[in-house]
Design a protein around this motif. Structure first.
Motif, PDB file in Angstrom:
ATOM      1  N   LEU A   1      -6.880  11.974  -8.076  1.00 11.30           N
ATOM      2  CA  LEU A   1      -7.391  10.625  -7.846  1.00 11.30           C
ATOM      3  C   LEU A   1      -8.208  10.639  -6.558  1.00 11.30           C
ATOM      4  CD1 LEU A   1      -5.617   7.248  -8.231  1.00 11.30           C
ATOM      5  CD2 LEU A   1      -6.713   7.783  -6.062  1.00 11.30           C
ATOM      6  N   THR A   2      -9.453  10.185  -6.645  1.00 12.56           N
ATOM      7  CA  THR A   2     -10.332  10.193  -5.478  1.00 12.56           C
ATOM      8  C   THR A   2     -10.698   8.798  -4.983  1.00 12.56           C
ATOM      9  OG1 THR A   2     -12.235  10.399  -6.966  1.00 12.56           O
ATOM     10  CG2 THR A   2     -11.326  12.441  -6.052  1.00 12.56           C
ATOM     11  N   GLY A   3     -10.430   7.802  -5.793  1.00 15.30           N
ATOM     12  CA  GLY A   3     -10.740   6.444  -5.371  1.00 15.30           C
ATOM     13  C   GLY A   3     -10.364   5.437  -6.437  1.00 15.30           C
ATOM     14  N   PHE A   4     -10.432   4.165  -6.081  1.00 12.80           N
ATOM     15  CA  PHE A   4     -10.175   3.100  -7.061  1.00 12.80           C
ATOM     16  C   PHE A   4     -10.726   1.794  -6.517  1.00 12.80           C
ATOM     17  CE2 PHE A   4      -6.392   3.086  -4.349  1.00 12.80           C
ATOM     18  CZ  PHE A   4      -6.232   1.737  -4.050  1.00 12.80           C
ATOM     19  N   GLU A   5     -10.991   0.880  -7.446  1.00 12.67           N
ATOM     20  CA  GLU A   5     -11.348  -0.501  -7.099  1.00 12.67           C
ATOM     21  C   GLU A   5     -10.401  -1.424  -7.866  1.00 12.67           C
ATOM     22  OE1 GLU A   5     -14.248   1.233  -8.709  1.00 12.67           O
ATOM     23  OE2 GLU A   5     -14.497   2.246  -6.775  1.00 12.67           O
ATOM     24  N   ALA A   6      -9.753  -2.303  -7.134  1.00  5.93           N
ATOM     25  CA  ALA A   6      -8.808  -3.234  -7.749  1.00  5.93           C
ATOM     26  C   ALA A   6      -9.389  -4.638  -7.726  1.00  5.93           C
ATOM     27  CB  ALA A   6      -7.478  -3.207  -7.008  1.00  5.93           C
ATOM     28  N   ASP A   7      -9.141  -5.389  -8.789  1.00 10.46           N
ATOM     29  CA  ASP A   7      -9.550  -6.781  -8.849  1.00 10.46           C
ATOM     30  C   ASP A   7      -8.418  -7.586  -9.460  1.00 10.46           C
ATOM     31  OD1 ASP A   7      -9.853  -6.667 -11.792  1.00 10.46           O
ATOM     32  OD2 ASP A   7     -11.616  -5.432 -11.351  1.00 10.46           O
ATOM     33  N   ASP A   8      -8.666  -8.848  -9.735  1.00  9.13           N
ATOM     34  CA  ASP A   8      -7.598  -9.701 -10.250  1.00  9.13           C
ATOM     35  C   ASP A   8      -7.156  -9.314 -11.649  1.00  9.13           C
ATOM     36  OD1 ASP A   8      -7.649 -11.111  -7.903  1.00  9.13           O
ATOM     37  OD2 ASP A   8      -8.912 -12.736  -8.678  1.00  9.13           O
ATOM     38  N   GLU A   9      -8.007  -8.619 -12.388  1.00  5.72           N
ATOM     39  CA  GLU A   9      -7.719  -8.300 -13.779  1.00  5.72           C
ATOM     40  C   GLU A   9      -7.208  -6.879 -13.991  1.00  5.72           C
ATOM     41  OE1 GLU A   9      -7.807 -10.514 -16.180  1.00  5.72           O
ATOM     42  OE2 GLU A   9      -8.378 -12.019 -14.695  1.00  5.72           O
TER      43      GLU A   9
ATOM     44  N   GLY B   1       0.946   4.399  -6.896  1.00  4.42           N
ATOM     45  CA  GLY B   1       0.837   5.616  -6.117  1.00  4.42           C
ATOM     46  C   GLY B   1       2.190   6.277  -5.943  1.00  4.42           C
ATOM     47  N   CYS B   2       2.362   7.399  -6.613  1.00 10.43           N
ATOM     48  CA  CYS B   2       3.544   8.253  -6.429  1.00 10.43           C
ATOM     49  C   CYS B   2       3.055   9.607  -5.912  1.00 10.43           C
ATOM     50  CB  CYS B   2       4.296   8.430  -7.744  1.00 10.43           C
ATOM     51  SG  CYS B   2       4.885   6.900  -8.497  1.00 10.43           S
ATOM     52  N   ASP B   3       2.043   9.554  -5.070  1.00 10.63           N
ATOM     53  CA  ASP B   3       1.306  10.756  -4.670  1.00 10.63           C
ATOM     54  C   ASP B   3       1.683  11.270  -3.285  1.00 10.63           C
ATOM     55  OD1 ASP B   3       0.159   8.351  -3.837  1.00 10.63           O
ATOM     56  OD2 ASP B   3      -1.879   9.116  -3.838  1.00 10.63           O
TER      57      ASP B   3
ATOM     58  N   ARG C   1      -2.570  -5.494  -7.726  1.00  8.15           N
ATOM     59  CA  ARG C   1      -2.251  -4.671  -8.890  1.00  8.15           C
ATOM     60  C   ARG C   1      -2.019  -3.199  -8.525  1.00  8.15           C
ATOM     61  NH1 ARG C   1      -2.999  -6.518 -14.143  1.00  8.15           N
ATOM     62  NH2 ARG C   1      -3.459  -8.748 -14.239  1.00  8.15           N
ATOM     63  N   VAL C   2      -1.790  -2.950  -7.253  1.00  2.73           N
ATOM     64  CA  VAL C   2      -1.526  -1.590  -6.779  1.00  2.73           C
ATOM     65  C   VAL C   2      -0.145  -1.554  -6.135  1.00  2.73           C
ATOM     66  CG1 VAL C   2      -2.338   0.292  -5.312  1.00  2.73           C
ATOM     67  CG2 VAL C   2      -3.992  -1.262  -6.371  1.00  2.73           C
ATOM     68  N   LEU C   3       0.657  -0.563  -6.530  1.00  2.00           N
ATOM     69  CA  LEU C   3       2.019  -0.440  -6.016  1.00  2.00           C
ATOM     70  C   LEU C   3       2.265   0.983  -5.520  1.00  2.00           C
ATOM     71  CD1 LEU C   3       2.400  -2.155  -9.082  1.00  2.00           C
ATOM     72  CD2 LEU C   3       4.305  -2.914  -7.641  1.00  2.00           C
ATOM     73  N   LEU C   4       3.307   1.139  -4.712  1.00  2.47           N
ATOM     74  CA  LEU C   4       3.699   2.440  -4.179  1.00  2.47           C
ATOM     75  C   LEU C   4       5.152   2.729  -4.533  1.00  2.47           C
ATOM     76  CD1 LEU C   4       2.299   2.083  -0.536  1.00  2.47           C
ATOM     77  CD2 LEU C   4       1.140   3.127  -2.497  1.00  2.47           C
ATOM     78  N   ALA C   5       5.460   4.009  -4.703  1.00  3.11           N
ATOM     79  CA  ALA C   5       6.846   4.428  -4.942  1.00  3.11           C
ATOM     80  C   ALA C   5       7.032   5.822  -4.365  1.00  3.11           C
ATOM     81  CB  ALA C   5       7.176   4.424  -6.432  1.00  3.11           C
ATOM     82  N   GLY C   6       8.274   6.146  -4.020  1.00  2.66           N
ATOM     83  CA  GLY C   6       8.581   7.467  -3.485  1.00  2.66           C
ATOM     84  C   GLY C   6       7.992   7.675  -2.111  1.00  2.66           C
ATOM     85  N   ASP C   7       7.627   8.931  -1.798  1.00  2.00           N
ATOM     86  CA  ASP C   7       7.117   9.252  -0.467  1.00  2.00           C
ATOM     87  C   ASP C   7       5.835   8.509  -0.136  1.00  2.00           C
ATOM     88  OD1 ASP C   7       9.243  10.948  -0.161  1.00  2.00           O
ATOM     89  OD2 ASP C   7       8.106  12.796  -0.436  1.00  2.00           O
ATOM     90  N   ALA C   8       5.111   8.044  -1.119  1.00  2.00           N
ATOM     91  CA  ALA C   8       3.928   7.234  -0.834  1.00  2.00           C
ATOM     92  C   ALA C   8       4.314   5.948  -0.113  1.00  2.00           C
ATOM     93  CB  ALA C   8       3.185   6.901  -2.123  1.00  2.00           C
ATOM     94  N   ALA C   9       5.534   5.475  -0.332  1.00  2.00           N
ATOM     95  CA  ALA C   9       6.007   4.230   0.272  1.00  2.00           C
ATOM     96  C   ALA C   9       6.818   4.449   1.534  1.00  2.00           C
ATOM     97  CB  ALA C   9       6.848   3.440  -0.737  1.00  2.00           C
TER      98      ALA C   9
ATOM     99  N   VAL D   1      -3.517   6.810  -2.557  1.00  2.07           N
ATOM    100  CA  VAL D   1      -3.431   5.417  -3.012  1.00  2.07           C
ATOM    101  C   VAL D   1      -3.048   4.506  -1.853  1.00  2.07           C
ATOM    102  CG1 VAL D   1      -2.206   3.820  -4.534  1.00  2.07           C
ATOM    103  CG2 VAL D   1      -2.890   6.071  -5.382  1.00  2.07           C
ATOM    104  N   ARG D   2      -2.077   4.930  -1.066  1.00  4.63           N
ATOM    105  CA  ARG D   2      -1.659   4.087   0.073  1.00  4.63           C
ATOM    106  C   ARG D   2      -2.796   3.923   1.082  1.00  4.63           C
ATOM    107  NH1 ARG D   2       2.008   7.237   2.456  1.00  4.63           N
ATOM    108  NH2 ARG D   2       0.521   7.881   4.059  1.00  4.63           N
ATOM    109  N   LYS D   3      -3.475   5.012   1.387  1.00  5.94           N
ATOM    110  CA  LYS D   3      -4.547   4.951   2.384  1.00  5.94           C
ATOM    111  C   LYS D   3      -5.712   4.098   1.904  1.00  5.94           C
ATOM    112  CE  LYS D   3      -3.314   9.490   4.262  1.00  5.94           C
ATOM    113  NZ  LYS D   3      -3.700  10.931   4.353  1.00  5.94           N
ATOM    114  N   LEU D   4      -6.167   4.332   0.675  1.00  7.24           N
ATOM    115  CA  LEU D   4      -7.298   3.567   0.164  1.00  7.24           C
ATOM    116  C   LEU D   4      -6.923   2.116  -0.104  1.00  7.24           C
ATOM    117  CD1 LEU D   4      -8.933   6.123  -2.313  1.00  7.24           C
ATOM    118  CD2 LEU D   4      -9.586   5.607   0.042  1.00  7.24           C
ATOM    119  N   GLY D   5      -5.642   1.877  -0.391  1.00  3.45           N
ATOM    120  CA  GLY D   5      -5.191   0.515  -0.662  1.00  3.45           C
ATOM    121  C   GLY D   5      -4.973  -0.317   0.581  1.00  3.45           C
ATOM    122  N   GLY D   6      -5.060   0.304   1.763  1.00  7.12           N
ATOM    123  CA  GLY D   6      -4.926  -0.445   3.007  1.00  7.12           C
ATOM    124  C   GLY D   6      -3.513  -0.911   3.311  1.00  7.12           C
TER     125      GLY D   6
END
Length: 525
Positions: free
Chosen positions: A156-164, A182-184, A299-307, A190-195
């Motif tokens: 995974l290199t990037g993502f854009e999240a919106d309401d949908e 993000g379980c990465d 619409r973005v969540l974290l789990a495991g060491d990502a969190a 995911v955590r870094k790009l998601g702010g």
């Protein structure tokens, strides 16, 4: 919404794969992307705790886990026999809950195994010695069986999240999904790009863990050893070493771990002239301890060491992540399918964040006690004296094993004491056990009193809740039990009186939303 997948999971470690399995049981489509082309064989966690064992037991994986444990125990037995000079006779294996706190060994003979907190897990209580690599392979096979798609060698290199939904960029493709998890790992993209805010404490130690070949290993102490220059461990497998030095974090965390580096660290900490002749697998670690302020952002969540990240002392990291996946899986699936009550997904952070915060503090306390400076050593002596008692050993064993974990926010004043805790593995009158009825990932209502009022309360939830009518001879005082898909008790009562069944109705609405016109479809035990 037009999507390629309901959920994209970044990371195919045990946490990501557990989550993928839970999502598939919940009836949603899932894609797992993993940058590594093969299962990571780097030495990592060596055991699972009771909540993890219960979770896999409730999904029908106990026989496979038991086989892995048997193989692991044979390796431990071989090491112990080697340390005993190859003498014949039986080798005494460590008790299930024996372990250490900050390298202070716990004596299994002092454990009060009759403590009620140790008695509810059923056969899962006998499972623990499960290393991460075979667990990951087992979960990979299970995810494939359930229809999860796993793409390895795709980062995974990037993502854009919106309401949908979320547009995920991975492997040169743009993938549209309803949700991204993000379980990465601890350096989560995911955590870094998601702010996500990720507050905590900076690293102060350098640790190594490795499987090596050595000359002069007989000079090393077995188990955990504290010295004036640090801490080291030898075993419980031939060639397994761990060192901890307290002179700051490594200069380059990402550089390859060499035989020379491991040898220098082991010699420095142990004071021996051991020679490392070959390295099979090795890793560095620190005591960097941080936790995401919230596990969800839209619409973005974290789990495991990502969190959450922390030192590995006490073996909590893998288990903490598995608990995250079990808690999140059914809630996210319910949200995707449209039956989740308002706020259900927000209970993921509310329930899991406090346990993650406890783990960070638990590991920080161990690092503090392991420091070679005089004040830490004075406190260590006090803790060691306490741990050398029945009460002390039992206290630490409860914490290490995870049997203390519960979600107190689940319970309201006056609720049954079982509410909020892991459901006891009741043995039912036909010989089946509670866990046998959770294999499909649905919630379970046990009518233990053959009470029409209990069954009637569940009418309209047949697509989400299985109903079983059966007695539990070992717990005759219980009239009924409502168990969430993750195995935690949402309602319990000692009587089918109207007040109890009204509370059951409230619990069903709280966790499983609005009734439908679908038949309940009770099934006999």
């Amino acid at each position: 919404m037009d999507t390629d997948y309901d959920v994209v999971v970044a990371g195919a470690g045990p946490v990501g794969l557990t989550l993928a399995c839970e999502l598939r049981l919940g009836g949603v489509s899932v894609l797992v992307v993993e940058r590594l082309a093969e299962v990571d064989t780097t030495i990592k966690a060596g055991a699972i705790n009771t909540p993890s064992a219960e979770a896999f037991y409730r999904r029908g994986l106990l026989p496979a886990l038991a086989a892995v444990q048997e193989e692991n125990l044979e390796r431990i037995s071989g090491f112990m026999a080697q340390r005993q000079g190859g003498r014949g006779g039986p080798v005494t294996m460590p008790p299930r809950f024996a372990g250490h706190f900050a390298g202070i060994p716990l004596k299994g003979r002092l454990l009060d195994a009759s403590d009620p907190d140790f008695t509810g897990a059923g056969p899962a209580g006998d499972i623990g010695f499960i290393p991460q690599e075979p667990l990951e392979r087992l979960l990979g096979g299970r995810a494939a069986e359930l229809g999860a798609e796993v793409r390895r060698g795709v980062e995974l290199t990037g993502f854009e999240a919106d309401d949908e939904g979320v547009t995920v960029h991975a492997g040169g493709s743009a993938i549209r999904a309803g949700w991204l998890v993000g379980c990465d790992g601890g350096r989560s993209t995911v955590r870094k790009l998601g702010g996500f805010a990720f507050p905590g404490t900076d690293p102060s130690i350098t640790g190594h863990q490795a499987m090596v070949e050595m000359e002069g290993a007989e000079a090393l102490g077995k188990g955990w050893n504290r010295t004036p220059t640090g801490t080291y461990a030898h075993g419980p497998f031939p060639g397994r070493i761990l060192t901890v030095e307290f002179d700051g974090p490594p200069a380059d965390r990402d550089a390859p771990v060499t035989a020379g580096e491991l040898q220098a660290s082991l010699r420095h900490v142990s004071g021996t002239d051991v020679t490392v002749t070959a390295v099979h697998t090795a890793t560095r670690f620190t005591d960097n301890a941080r936790q995401a302020a919230d596990y969800r952002s839209g619409r973005v969540l974290l789990a495991g060491d990502a969190a959450h990240v922390h030192s590995p002392f006490g073996g909590q990291g893998l288990n903490l992540g598995i608990g995250d996946a079990m808690n999140l899986g059914w809630k996210l699936a319910a949200t995707v399918r449209g039956w989740a009550p308002e706020g259900l997904l927000d209970t993921y952070t509310a329930e899991r964040h406090p346990i993650g915060a406890w783990v960070l503090e638990w590991t920080r306390a161990q690092v503090a006690l392991m420091r070679p400076e005089s004040h830490a050593q004075a406190l260590r002596e006090v803790v060691a004296e306490f741990s050398d008692t029945v009460a002390g050993t039992t206290f630490f064993a409860k914490k290490i094993s995870g049997v203390w974990q519960r979600y107190d926010a689940m319970a309201a004043p006056g609720d049954h004491p079982l509410v909020g805790g892991s459901a006891p593995d009741l043995e039912l009158a036909d010989g089946s056990r509670l866990a046998d009825h959770l294999h499909d990932g649905r919630a379970l209502l046990l009518d233990l009193a053959d009470a029409p009022a209990i069954r009637a309360a569940a009418e309209g939830y047949g697509d989400r809740v299985s109903v079983v009518t059966a007695a539990a001879p070992g717990r005759p005082e219980l009239a009924g039990l409502l168990v969430r898909p993750d195995g935690f008790t949402a309602w319990a009562a000692d009587t089918p009186a109207p007040t109890a069944t009204d509370a059951l109705g409230g619990a069903l609405a709280r966790w499983f939303g609005t009734r439908t016109a679908l038949p309940t479809g009770p099934r006999a035990a």
